[in-house]
Design a protein around this motif. Structure first.
Motif, mmCIF file in Angstrom:
data_model
loop_
_atom_site.group_PDB
_atom_site.id
_atom_site.type_symbol
_atom_site.label_atom_id
_atom_site.label_comp_id
_atom_site.label_asym_id
_atom_site.label_seq_id
_atom_site.Cartn_x
_atom_site.Cartn_y
_atom_site.Cartn_z
ATOM 1 N N ARG A 1 -9.634 4.748 -2.417
ATOM 2 C CA ARG A 1 -8.824 5.071 -1.239
ATOM 3 C C ARG A 1 -7.866 6.220 -1.516
ATOM 4 O O ARG A 1 -7.656 7.084 -0.657
ATOM 5 C CB ARG A 1 -8.043 3.827 -0.809
ATOM 6 N N ALA B 1 1.468 -0.993 -5.055
ATOM 7 C CA ALA B 1 2.568 -1.793 -4.503
ATOM 8 C C ALA B 1 3.089 -2.808 -5.518
ATOM 9 O O ALA B 1 4.216 -3.287 -5.395
ATOM 10 C CB ALA B 1 2.113 -2.512 -3.235
ATOM 11 N N ASP B 2 2.264 -3.146 -6.514
ATOM 12 C CA ASP B 2 2.697 -4.114 -7.525
ATOM 13 C C ASP B 2 2.992 -3.451 -8.864
ATOM 14 O O ASP B 2 3.049 -4.132 -9.903
ATOM 15 C CB ASP B 2 1.621 -5.199 -7.695
ATOM 16 N N ILE C 1 1.875 6.336 0.070
ATOM 17 C CA ILE C 1 0.943 5.255 0.390
ATOM 18 C C ILE C 1 1.105 4.156 -0.652
ATOM 19 O O ILE C 1 1.022 4.410 -1.854
ATOM 20 C CB ILE C 1 -0.519 5.727 0.382
ATOM 21 N N GLU C 2 1.331 2.946 -0.154
ATOM 22 C CA GLU C 2 1.383 1.789 -1.048
ATOM 23 C C GLU C 2 0.061 1.039 -0.957
ATOM 24 O O GLU C 2 -0.378 0.691 0.142
ATOM 25 C CB GLU C 2 2.509 0.849 -0.635
ATOM 26 N N TYR C 3 -0.530 0.778 -2.119
ATOM 27 C CA TYR C 3 -1.789 0.019 -2.180
ATOM 28 C C TYR C 3 -1.499 -1.408 -2.624
ATOM 29 O O TYR C 3 -1.098 -1.635 -3.774
ATOM 30 C CB TYR C 3 -2.768 0.709 -3.141
ATOM 31 N N GLY C 4 -1.692 -2.338 -1.700
ATOM 32 C CA GLY C 4 -1.456 -3.744 -2.023
ATOM 33 C C GLY C 4 -2.365 -4.206 -3.163
ATOM 34 O O GLY C 4 -3.530 -3.827 -3.219
ATOM 35 N N GLU D 1 -9.726 9.502 -1.491
ATOM 36 C CA GLU D 1 -9.991 9.926 -0.110
ATOM 37 C C GLU D 1 -8.716 10.476 0.529
ATOM 38 O O GLU D 1 -8.757 11.466 1.264
ATOM 39 C CB GLU D 1 -10.529 8.762 0.728
ATOM 40 N N LYS E 1 -10.728 -0.285 -5.455
ATOM 41 C CA LYS E 1 -10.429 0.023 -4.054
ATOM 42 C C LYS E 1 -9.325 1.068 -3.951
ATOM 43 O O LYS E 1 -9.427 2.032 -3.198
ATOM 44 C CB LYS E 1 -9.963 -1.244 -3.327
#
Lengths: 248, 248
Positions: free
Chosen positions: B234, B176-177, B203-206, B237, B230
């Motif tokens: 994730r 996300a960043d 999927i956005e990962y913060g 998975e 993380k």
């Protein structure tokens, strides 16, 4: 291999009365009594029609996964909208008074915590539509939960600075074509969580509109709310993975 | 319970030469020879430094999951950038010539398809950074794969109308960043897939920036590229779930 019938037979369910201030609320608990000992508790918050069989079915699905599931009642005992106009009025009342909404959902969390089979240190909350908004408010209230999952919930916050109170992990499952969630709301939500250094994830499901987990929404995307079986199943799997991670 | 050591002992790996036009390419295959019979094949496309031990390790991880994994070589045998300047030149060459990029990645797919243990009707592709862009180009080329997964890949397309050629499911795992992916690129990508009615998820990962799956990127988010354990776990998975769905 245990048959589906025998698995179902072990799921216990019960209606539970509890209070928030002077209001009487009527929730619903489900758990598997073939499992012994304390286990994580999952709060489920209903969509705008109030607590229905839909949420109770999700509670049974979570019980089958080994959790104690508790359906909160935000609106109050006997307050069960019969049509979308009544639903809009109820949902609007609480979305317009986030402090009251937070009090109501925290009362549900307390009721879950007090269930005898719940490990009070391992709690999470999930919610659908209005309930998605509600579990995000639960997080913003600083509640002591390990994670919250919003399914097609409204992401807007009148007080984005409250993001700093979020102590838990956040998963948002979002229909990429949801017409009720403006791009600006998504951007604001992401900024809120980014600024507050929250551990968050957001999944966009292509082709999905609002209510994508709910068969009662029908199948006509042009209405802006419709069931989407793929997105329903994928988001449930994503939730399972999220819960497995936070409770590992 | 099979011990980790004995599981590892069954993974076979091999360097494979193959061609695209006059170019000689050098890929890498991994599979578990304790499993009998044909199985799905997964193409892995490298990041901008070319085919390295990183992709080979991912191939072994996929082999342990029961797939035949094949690391493509987009740049050509012996073309292995030694620094970011060389990497930028190579990646830029192919990103600037999408037809050549598509030819190179399809050559890798053909090489995978020809591996003796591969079920040629069950193929997917995953890629990292430059390789994420590449597997999206593979999809846009109309390749006969069941799905592609991009990990922190560039999403831009010079020919968004080619989205209509995509026949497979698409999963995008995005930091996300990530400062290298402009909001406008995301919006354009989503529009491309939406207009083409592709089955897609993003999927956005913060808290994750570019290269979030790659330990060699270090841990300093301020550089714009950094490992994020993380988000790495994730997204792996999520990929496993995606592959399980498309090959069920």
């Amino acid at each position: 291999m245990i048959s589906a019938a025998s698995v179902h037979a072990t799921i216990q369910t019960k209606t539970i009365e509890y209070k928030q201030g002077d209001a009487t609320l009527e929730g619903f608990v489900a758990y598997d009594d073939a499992i012994k000992g304390p286990r994580p508790g999952i709060l489920i918050v209903h969509q705008w029609m109030g607590l229905t069989d839909y949420e109770k079915h999700r509670a049974e699905m979570l019980a089958q996964l080994g959790y104690v599931a508790f359906c909160a009642d935000i609106y109050g005992k006997g307050v069960r909208p019969q049509n979308t106009q009544e639903a809009g009025a109820q949902a609007g009342k609480y979305k317009g008074d986030r402090q009251l909404l937070r009090a109501r959902v925290n009362a549900g969390l307390d009721a879950l915590r007090q269930q005898p089979l719940v490990d009070p240190k391992r709690l999470a909350a999930i919610g659908y539509c209005f309930g998605g908004t509600t579990v995000l408010e639960l997080a913003r209230s600083g509640a002591d939960v390990s994670g919250v999952v919003s399914f097609h919930g409204g992401l807007d916050s009148p007080t984005p600075a409250d993001g700093k109170s979020i102590k838990c992990k956040v998963l948002v499952c979002h229909g990429a074509d949801d017409p009720f969630e403006k791009p600006a709301d998504l951007t604001a939500f992401e900024s809120e969580l980014r600024d507050a250094k929250v551990d968050w994830q957001l999944i966009e499901y292509g082709g999905a509109v609002h209510s994508f987990t709910q068969p009662m929404a029908g199948n006509d995307n042009s209405k802006g709310a419709a069931y989407n079986e793929k997105a329903d199943k994928r988001s449930w799997e994503a939730m399972k993975q999220f819960l497995a991670e936070i409770f590992k």
